[in-house]
Every structure is written in C-alpha cells, then in structure tokens.
Design a protein around this motif. Structure first.
Motif, PDB file in Angstrom:
ATOM      1  N   PHE A  29       0.814  -1.230   0.000  1.00 53.10           N
ATOM      2  CA  PHE A  29       0.000   0.000   0.000  1.00 53.10           C
ATOM      3  C   PHE A  29       0.837   1.265   0.000  1.00 53.10           C
ATOM      4  O   PHE A  29       0.333   2.354  -0.259  1.00 53.10           O
ATOM      5  CB  PHE A  29      -0.961  -0.001   1.201  1.00 53.10           C
ATOM      6  CG  PHE A  29      -0.275   0.218   2.527  1.00 53.10           C
ATOM      7  CD1 PHE A  29       0.376  -0.819   3.167  1.00 53.10           C
ATOM      8  CD2 PHE A  29      -0.292   1.456   3.140  1.00 53.10           C
ATOM      9  CE1 PHE A  29       1.006  -0.621   4.380  1.00 53.10           C
ATOM     10  CE2 PHE A  29       0.330   1.666   4.359  1.00 53.10           C
ATOM     11  CZ  PHE A  29       0.988   0.620   4.981  1.00 53.10           C
ATOM     12  N   THR A  30       2.144   1.134   0.300  1.00 49.61           N
ATOM     13  CA  THR A  30       2.971   2.351   0.336  1.00 49.61           C
ATOM     14  C   THR A  30       3.592   2.652  -1.030  1.00 49.61           C
ATOM     15  O   THR A  30       4.303   3.646  -1.167  1.00 49.61           O
ATOM     16  CB  THR A  30       4.103   2.207   1.367  1.00 49.61           C
ATOM     17  OG1 THR A  30       4.838   1.026   1.060  1.00 49.61           O
ATOM     18  CG2 THR A  30       3.573   2.129   2.775  1.00 49.61           C
ATOM     19  N   GLY A  71      -1.602   7.166  -1.990  1.00 54.45           N
ATOM     20  CA  GLY A  71      -2.535   8.257  -1.679  1.00 54.45           C
ATOM     21  C   GLY A  71      -3.876   7.759  -1.188  1.00 54.45           C
ATOM     22  O   GLY A  71      -4.426   8.291  -0.214  1.00 54.45           O
ATOM     23  N   PHE A  72      -4.440   6.751  -1.853  1.00 48.84           N
ATOM     24  CA  PHE A  72      -5.754   6.279  -1.393  1.00 48.84           C
ATOM     25  C   PHE A  72      -5.675   4.990  -0.586  1.00 48.84           C
ATOM     26  O   PHE A  72      -6.600   4.655   0.141  1.00 48.84           O
ATOM     27  CB  PHE A  72      -6.723   6.116  -2.580  1.00 48.84           C
ATOM     28  CG  PHE A  72      -6.273   5.128  -3.628  1.00 48.84           C
ATOM     29  CD1 PHE A  72      -5.524   5.552  -4.709  1.00 48.84           C
ATOM     30  CD2 PHE A  72      -6.621   3.797  -3.537  1.00 48.84           C
ATOM     31  CE1 PHE A  72      -5.113   4.645  -5.686  1.00 48.84           C
ATOM     32  CE2 PHE A  72      -6.214   2.894  -4.507  1.00 48.84           C
ATOM     33  CZ  PHE A  72      -5.455   3.322  -5.594  1.00 48.84           C
ATOM     34  N   ILE A  96      -3.369   4.295   1.829  1.00 48.80           N
ATOM     35  CA  ILE A  96      -3.035   4.550   3.238  1.00 48.80           C
ATOM     36  C   ILE A  96      -4.312   4.782   4.058  1.00 48.80           C
ATOM     37  O   ILE A  96      -4.511   4.118   5.085  1.00 48.80           O
ATOM     38  CB  ILE A  96      -2.016   5.710   3.376  1.00 48.80           C
ATOM     39  CG1 ILE A  96      -0.638   5.231   2.904  1.00 48.80           C
ATOM     40  CG2 ILE A  96      -1.926   6.209   4.810  1.00 48.80           C
ATOM     41  CD1 ILE A  96       0.414   6.307   2.822  1.00 48.80           C
ATOM     42  N   PRO A  97      -5.218   5.700   3.605  1.00 51.69           N
ATOM     43  CA  PRO A  97      -6.473   5.842   4.379  1.00 51.69           C
ATOM     44  C   PRO A  97      -7.286   4.542   4.408  1.00 51.69           C
ATOM     45  O   PRO A  97      -7.910   4.228   5.422  1.00 51.69           O
ATOM     46  CB  PRO A  97      -7.236   6.931   3.637  1.00 51.69           C
ATOM     47  CG  PRO A  97      -6.253   7.591   2.762  1.00 51.69           C
ATOM     48  CD  PRO A  97      -5.154   6.640   2.486  1.00 51.69           C
ATOM     49  N   ARG A 157      -5.708   2.182   6.884  1.00 52.82           N
ATOM     50  CA  ARG A 157      -5.957   2.706   8.238  1.00 52.82           C
ATOM     51  C   ARG A 157      -7.395   2.406   8.656  1.00 52.82           C
ATOM     52  O   ARG A 157      -7.658   1.995   9.787  1.00 52.82           O
ATOM     53  CB  ARG A 157      -5.692   4.205   8.288  1.00 52.82           C
ATOM     54  CG  ARG A 157      -5.753   4.752   9.712  1.00 52.82           C
ATOM     55  CD  ARG A 157      -5.720   6.252   9.743  1.00 52.82           C
ATOM     56  NE  ARG A 157      -4.370   6.771   9.643  1.00 52.82           N
ATOM     57  CZ  ARG A 157      -3.996   7.685   8.764  1.00 52.82           C
ATOM     58  NH1 ARG A 157      -4.874   8.162   7.890  1.00 52.82           N
ATOM     59  NH2 ARG A 157      -2.770   8.138   8.738  1.00 52.82           N
ATOM     60  N   GLU A 176      -4.351   2.219  13.109  1.00 54.68           N
ATOM     61  CA  GLU A 176      -2.989   2.774  13.005  1.00 54.68           C
ATOM     62  C   GLU A 176      -1.908   1.679  12.972  1.00 54.68           C
ATOM     63  O   GLU A 176      -0.946   1.796  12.203  1.00 54.68           O
ATOM     64  CB  GLU A 176      -2.751   3.743  14.172  1.00 54.68           C
ATOM     65  CG  GLU A 176      -1.659   4.770  13.956  1.00 54.68           C
ATOM     66  CD  GLU A 176      -1.899   5.707  12.776  1.00 54.68           C
ATOM     67  OE1 GLU A 176      -0.903   6.043  12.127  1.00 54.68           O
ATOM     68  OE2 GLU A 176      -3.070   6.075  12.503  1.00 54.68           O
ATOM     69  N   LEU A 235      -0.446   0.356   9.701  1.00 54.43           N
ATOM     70  CA  LEU A 235       0.435   1.194   8.869  1.00 54.43           C
ATOM     71  C   LEU A 235       1.902   0.976   9.198  1.00 54.43           C
ATOM     72  O   LEU A 235       2.777   1.634   8.640  1.00 54.43           O
ATOM     73  CB  LEU A 235       0.090   2.676   9.060  1.00 54.43           C
ATOM     74  CG  LEU A 235      -1.326   3.094   8.658  1.00 54.43           C
ATOM     75  CD1 LEU A 235      -1.556   4.565   8.989  1.00 54.43           C
ATOM     76  CD2 LEU A 235      -1.543   2.868   7.165  1.00 54.43           C
ATOM     77  N   HIS A 236       2.151   0.085  10.173  1.00 53.20           N
ATOM     78  CA  HIS A 236       3.538  -0.170  10.579  1.00 53.20           C
ATOM     79  C   HIS A 236       4.007  -1.532  10.099  1.00 53.20           C
ATOM     80  O   HIS A 236       3.239  -2.491  10.109  1.00 53.20           O
ATOM     81  CB  HIS A 236       3.664  -0.126  12.110  1.00 53.20           C
ATOM     82  CG  HIS A 236       3.485   1.234  12.682  1.00 53.20           C
ATOM     83  ND1 HIS A 236       4.535   2.091  12.908  1.00 53.20           N
ATOM     84  CD2 HIS A 236       2.372   1.893  13.072  1.00 53.20           C
ATOM     85  CE1 HIS A 236       4.069   3.220  13.414  1.00 53.20           C
ATOM     86  NE2 HIS A 236       2.753   3.132  13.515  1.00 53.20           N
TER      87      HIS A 236
END
Lengths: 508, 274
Positions: B47-48, B54-55, B57-58, B61, B66, B69-70
């Motif tokens: 996703f990165t 841009g779309f 990441i949200p 999440r 949160e 995202l790690h």
C-alpha cells in the motif's frame, strides 16, 4: 445517467479521502529495513559460525544503510505528522544502538563507542535510553583503550542522573548498575591520578548518595545508595567511615539481604585496613558462627587463621588453615588460599620441604586458582633468595612449562590468562632473566589474540623498565600496533610509544 | 441412496471438472475473480507504493487501524485485513463470477442446451441475494465457531473444530445448488434456495463430500494464516502475502472444482438422466 453518477460516487469518496502519506511511506520503509537488519542480527545467534560471520556483515551493512539516509532531512519532513516524525527518530536511535551493540559484539570497540556517542548527541532521548547508550559508549571506549573518553561518559552519565527530575520523582526506574556509576567514576579518576576530578566527583558522589538515601528512606534505592556510599569510602580509603556505614547498614532491615557478605567485609576492613584486630576477630567469629555453612563463613575462618599467624599464634593459625584444607565443604578458592598461606608460613619458619610439597599440591588440586598460579613463582623466588641457582633454574623451567600449558590456545584453562602471563614474566624477572621473559612473551605463537597482544605490551614494559632497552621496547609496541590494529592493546601501545619517544601522551 | 452410490456420484461430480480441458472459457469467470483477489492483495500488501499510496493509506488505516500502517504488523494483520474486504467481495462479485461460470457450464452441457437460455444480467439480483445469504450464513457460523473455540481447550477444541467444519459444509451444501436452479429454472432467490435445499437433501452425502473436499484442500493454508504472527517471525512478514496470494490462486481452482462438481451432480438429475 443516474446509475453512472452512482457508480462514480465511490470514486469521489476515494479521492476525497486521499492523503499524501509521504511520511507514513518513509516510516514504513524505515521499519521494513530495520526489520531486515534485525532479521540478520537474530540469525547470528542461531546460525553456525561460518554462516554467522556472513550474517554479521549483512546485519552491519543493513543497519548502516538505514543510517546513511535520513528521511527527516527532506524539506517536506517539516509538514509530516509529529507522531510519524517521533517514530522515525525512535527508529533511528534503535538502529544506532543495535548497530553499536553488534559492533561491540564483533569487538570493533572504537566504532561501537563512536556510534553510541553519536546516538546520545543526535536527539533528546529518554533518560533510560540515554544512559544505556552512554554505558555502551563507556564500555566500548574503555575496551578500545580510550580510558579518558570512557571516564567522560561515566561522568556524563552521573550528571544526567543527578540533573534528571524524572529520576528524583521516581518516574524513571533505573537498574542497580546505574547507581554504581558515581563510585565507578570516582575510582576511574583515582586510578588515572586526576586528582582535581577525583576530589570534585567524590564530593558530588557523596552528596548524590546522601540525597538518594533521603529521597527514598527505605527499600532497594536506599539500600543501593548506602552501599554506594560505603564503596565510596572504601575507594577513598576512609576506613572508619566505611566501617561505620557497614555497621549501620547491617543493623538496618535493608541490609538483611546481604548481611553475611557485608559482615565479612566489615571484619576484613577492621583486620586489614583499620588494624583493629580485636574488633576484626569479634566480627569474623560472628560470621563463622552465625552462618556456618555459608561461603562467607569459610572466608571468615581463613581470615581469622591469617590474623592468628600474623599475630604470632602460629600454631593456632596453622591448625585452622589445615582444618580448612581438609574440610570437604570448603570452597576450592578458600582451601587453596589456606594451603598457600600455610606453605608460606612453613617457608618462613625454614620448613622448606614441607612447604614445597604444599606448593605442588595447590597446583595439583586447584590448578585454576590464583594461589596455584602464584606457587611456581614463589618456588623460584625461594631458590633465588637462598642462592640455589641450579635449583632455581630447574624450578623456572618447570614454572615455564606449567604456565605455557595454561596459556596455550587449546587449553581448558578458564581463569585469567593475563595473571598467568604476569606470573610467568615475574618468575623470569625474579631469576634475573628479564630478557628471556620478554622474548618469550613477544613470540607467543600458541596464544589467543588477547594474550598475544598483552604479551607484546608486557614484553615492551620489561624492555623499557627492567632491561632498559627503549629501542626494543618500541619495536614490541610497534609490533603490537601492527598485529592488533583497532584494539584496546593497539591504543595502549600507541600511547606508550608516544611516552617513550618523549611526546606528550595522547588523551585516553 | 447407499454410500457406494454416493461415493460414485461424488467421484463423477469431481470428474466434471475436466470440462475446462475441452471448453476453457468456462474457467474464465473464476480466473477473473482470482485475478481481482490477487490485485486487491497486491494493493493491500504494498500500500505504500507510489501510485496507490494516496488512497491506500487511508483505506488500510480504516481497515486495520494505526498499527496496520507499521511494518511488520501490517503483514501480521494482513490476513484479517484482507478477510474484511474478501467477505463482501466474495458475497457479491465473487458469487456473481462463480454463477457466471455455472451459466457457462450449463451452456456446455446437453441438459443445458435443451433448456431455454436465460440472460445472466436478468438473474443478477437474485444471484447477489443468494451470494449474500451463502457467505453471510458461512460467516455467522464461523463467528459462532470462534466464540465456542475461545471457551474450550485441548481435545474438545479439536472436536468443536471438526463439528464446526461439518456444520459449515452442511449449510453450504443446502445453498450451493441455487445458481444452477436460477440458470435452469429462473425464478426468485428464495425459490432457488428452496430448490437447492431439496436438491441437496436428495444428494446430501455426495454434495457434502464435495464441499468437505474443498474445505480440506484449503485447511493447510487457513491454518498457516491463523498463525500469522509466528509465520512472520519465523520466516519473513512478506510470507503472509505469498500465502494469501497462494490461497487466492488455489481458491480460483477450488471454486471452479466446486461449481463444476455441483453442476455435474445437478445437471444429469435435472435432465432425468439419473
């Protein structure tokens, strides 16, 4: 038309929810690379030696590649979410510490020390992390031969603790090791003969320990602070104050945990530092009777026997020493000490044959103990002092064989090889053959790297101080620098070389 | 029907999967859904990556919070994350694709060719309703099984797992004929489900064996995915992506096998061949 609009609605929602996410992407990439490096790092511990060596290289490279590029240097970084920035700073600190730990384990102490120092300098760190990094720096720099730098790190650690409000508010729980830092700092300044720093830090350490003891009137912190204060008195040879501190701690509930050890220490301070034999006897007898099966009881009995011998009660003392030798429950080191003490007393009273038998028995029964390492040297010394050169040479030859056997790379000897090396050199010096000792120490093909490097340093010292041949001494030191670069031994050799050539000694 | 006849029917049904060798087009809808799953997985796993960050990441999440995202938590959570997307997707697009596959299989069968053609688009709403019921009931059973498993341990847990698996197989067996019914007889979703249950009850053992076969083929991958944290630590976090992608590719074939077998069981009976 309406249907088409409905189909486009999710697309609009998607676009509305879009974000640049550059910070998150960079953080994710950093985390991914850190994981990769940690993966190699973890594998080092489980892989076989050959593979492990490769993993060490891969892990070091992976950590270095993370540190080589700092995403926070990008101009856009200032616009990123503060939580993301904080995460990235934390990751970089973890990377530095992990890399420094790895370099330390690979014995690249100078590189490790530099990295630890950079870690402290890079960001404002939590007290615990900062102290860990400084402790790592101090250890690495000490092992790299940078003693002054190591001392500075200890002093900085000490100041960090003193000045940190979180520590005094109990918000930061520290390991006991960190409470020892003040007294370690003072000891290092004393050993380095930096008198002004030694005095200044002695005062600082004393007031620190007093403040800790007042802030935490009971419990672990209080105990550690009082122990630190006692150690400080011992370092400063303030024997009366040390004895008073020990008595107070033993009498308090916080001292109960270490009562045996503290009481033994108190007895030894009375006996060997304060010279109060009566009080020493009382305290040591208490240890021997209150905790009869504890190791400290055997140590106390040994101390009492030695006091008896020293005070002229040779018969009583010798009987007590013999009883310790024959006690199957006595720890090996105590029995070995008792044997050596009895042998020396027998030698003093001209009963050499019996003494010689005891010296040899110590070597046979407790070959790895310090008394066993001293025995061959004492035999040589005896023959030299009595002018029996032929016997002295034979004893020296046997001592050489015994010591070299312990020093061999494949030997099972688990004790301190530097002590063996010291005894070997000392035996030759006593016999009046320092040149041969230096030759032997300098050409040690069968020894491990640390022993070989230390051997070259010791050979240089013998050439410089005993043989008075500075050229040969310099040659030994240069050989040490060439053969063992980037080690503590190399750094020491460089400093000594500078001293010998009349240059001001380099810092460290 | 005795057991040996049931087993023979089951083997004949599996044999119907050979249809793809003579008419590869029947496989296309299954391959299309498989490709869609793989695309989604790639987007979720990476996703990165620059064009989609841009779309995605949200989206990540929203799906996993949160921690998703790690790295490596994102991969540890990936099976759960994907499950949240997969269930509605399978109930709608997935079931539609598989039903389209059934349409194609029926068109290639003697019985199907003798029946009037029914446009798929006209039956789409009913297909979607059946899909929602099919996936919804399976999901609810899975939830119930999870709740029971949380309370039992040891051998009892194993018994509950197998019982749960059997229950899922039974319920799916009752619903699985619905797309065939919609293609052959038309009508509403409810009528299709009712007829499906009647079909299944008549050929229950063979149908349940087919479904059980599919569930068992997926069991090793499902087990590994349930140990996502261990897989990530022992091997590599990305391994979970490969497992999920492998699972999606496997599902492409097993879904085809399932529906081909179901068509193989239903069509001869529908044509009065049995």
């Amino acid at each position: 038309m309406k249907e088409r609009r409905l189909l486009l609605a999710p697309l609009f929602l998607l676009l509305a929810g879009c974000e640049s996410g550059k910070g998150i992407t960079e953080r994710y990439e950093l985390e991914r690379r850190l994981w990769q490096a940690q993966y190699f790092h973890r594998r080092i511990n489980i892989a076989l030696m050959q593979a492990s060596r490769n993993d060490t290289r891969l892990a070091v490279e992976a950590y270095r590649s993370i540190l080589a590029h700092n995403p926070l240097d990008a101009p856009a970084a200032s616009t990123w979410d503060p939580a993301v920035i904080s995460d990235m700073q934390r990751i970089r600190v973890s990377t530095r510490v992990a890399l420094a730990n790895l370099l330390f384990l690979s014995q690249r102490y100078a590189d490790a020390g530099t990295l630890y120092r950079e870690t402290v300098g890079e960001a404002h760190l939590p007290l615990r992390v900062e102290l860990d990094a400084r402790l790592g720096a101090a250890r690495s720099l000490y092992l790299a031969g940078e003693n002054n730098e190591a001392m500075e790190q200890c002093a900085a650690m000490f100041r960090e603790i003193v000045d940190n409000p979180d520590f005094w508010a109990s918000a930061e729980k520290l390991d006991d090791a960190f409470l020892n830092i003040p007294v370690v700092t003072v000891r290092m300044y004393r050993d380095a003969e930096r008198t002004a720093d030694y005095e200044a830090y002695s005062q600082l350490a004393a007031s620190f320990y007093d403040r800790v003891a007042t802030t935490w009137p009971s419990g672990r912190m209080n105990q550690q602070a009082r122990l630190g204060r006692i150690q400080l008195h011992l370092v400063r040879s303030e024997w009366d104050a040390a004895a008073a501190g020990l008595e107070a701690l033993i009498a308090s509930p916080d001292g109960a945990e270490f009562a045996q050890g503290l009481t033994l220490l108190l007895g030894e301070v009375h006996a060997f530092s304060r010279g109060d034999v009566a009080e020493a006897r009382r305290v040591l007898t208490e240890v021997a009777t209150r905790w009869p099966n504890d190791e400290t009881a055997y140590a106390a009995r040994y101390d009492l026997a030695v006091i008896d011998v020293a005070q002229g009660n040779s018969a009583g003392g010798m009987a007590a020493l013999r009883a310790l030798e024959q006690d199957n429950n006595a720890p090996g080191i105590v029995a070995a000490r008792a044997m050596l003490a009895r042998a020396r007393e027998l030698e003093r009273t001209d009963q050499w044959d019996e003494a010689l038998g005891l010296f040899r028995r110590v070597q046979q029964l407790y070959p790895e103990t310090t008394p066993a390492l001293e025995a061959p040297m004492l035999i040589v010394k005896h023959y030299v002092e009595h002018g029996e050169t032929a016997l002295a040479d034979r004893a020296l030859e046997r001592a050489r064989e015994d010591y070299l056997k312990l020093m061999e790379r494949g030997s099972n000897f688990s004790g301190d090889r530097l002590v063996v090396q010291g005894a070997l050199a000392e035996s030759y010096v006593i016999r009046g053959k320092p040149g041969e000792a230096a030759e032997l120490l300098a050409n040690s093909q069968q020894w491990d790297d640390a022993s070989a490097a230390a051997g070259l340093l010791q050979a240089a010292e013998i050439y410089a101080s005993v043989v008075r041949d500075p050229e040969k001494a310099a040659a030994m030191l240069k050989k040490c620098v060439e053969r063992f670069p980037e080690t503590r031994y190399s750094r020491i050799a460089q400093r000594r070389l500078a001293e010998l050539s009349g240059q001001p000694p380099a810092r460290g | 029907m005795n057991l040996s006849r049931s087993v023979t029917s089951y083997l004949d049904a599996l044999g119907n999967a050979r249809l793809a060798l003579t008419a590869p087009s029947v496989f296309v809808p299954f391959a299309a859904f498989g490709a869609l799953q793989c695309l989604l997985l790639v987007m979720l796993a990476f996703f990165t990556a620059e064009p989609i960050a841009g779309f995605m990441i949200p989206a990540v999440r929203a799906l996993g919070g949160e921690p998703a995202l790690h790295y490596p938590m994102h991969f540890v959570q990936l099976p759960g994350l994907y499950q949240r997307v997969y269930l509605p997707l399978a109930a709608t697009i997935g079931f539609a694709c598989w039903s389209l596959g059934i349409w194609s299989m029926v068109d290639h069968h003697t019985v199907g060719r003798s029946r009037p053609r029914r446009p798929f688009r006209a039956a789409l709403v009913h297909v979607l309703i059946v899909g929602l019921v099919f996936v919804g009931v399976s999901w609810l059973l899975g939830l119930g099984l999870g709740a029971v498993l949380a309370r039992v341990q040891g051998p009892a847990a194993r018994v509950v797992t197998f019982a749960g698996l059997a229950a899922v197989a039974c319920v799916q067996a009752l619903l699985i004929y619905a797309p065939v019914v919609l293609r052959l007889r038309g009508g509403s979703a409810l009528a299709a489900i009712r007829s499906s249950a009647q079909y299944a009850s008549r050929r229950f053992v063979a149908t349940a064996l087919v479904i059980l076969t599919i569930l068992l083929i997926h069991a090793p991958v499902d087990f590994l995915l349930s140990q996502s944290d261990r897989v990530a630590l022992r091997f590599h976090p990305e391994m979970l992506f490969y497992l999920l992608a492998g699972g999606a590719v496997l599902e492409m074939f097993t879904a085809y096998l399932l529906f081909a077998s179901i068509a193989g069981l239903a069509l001869p009976e529908e044509g009065g061949m049995r």
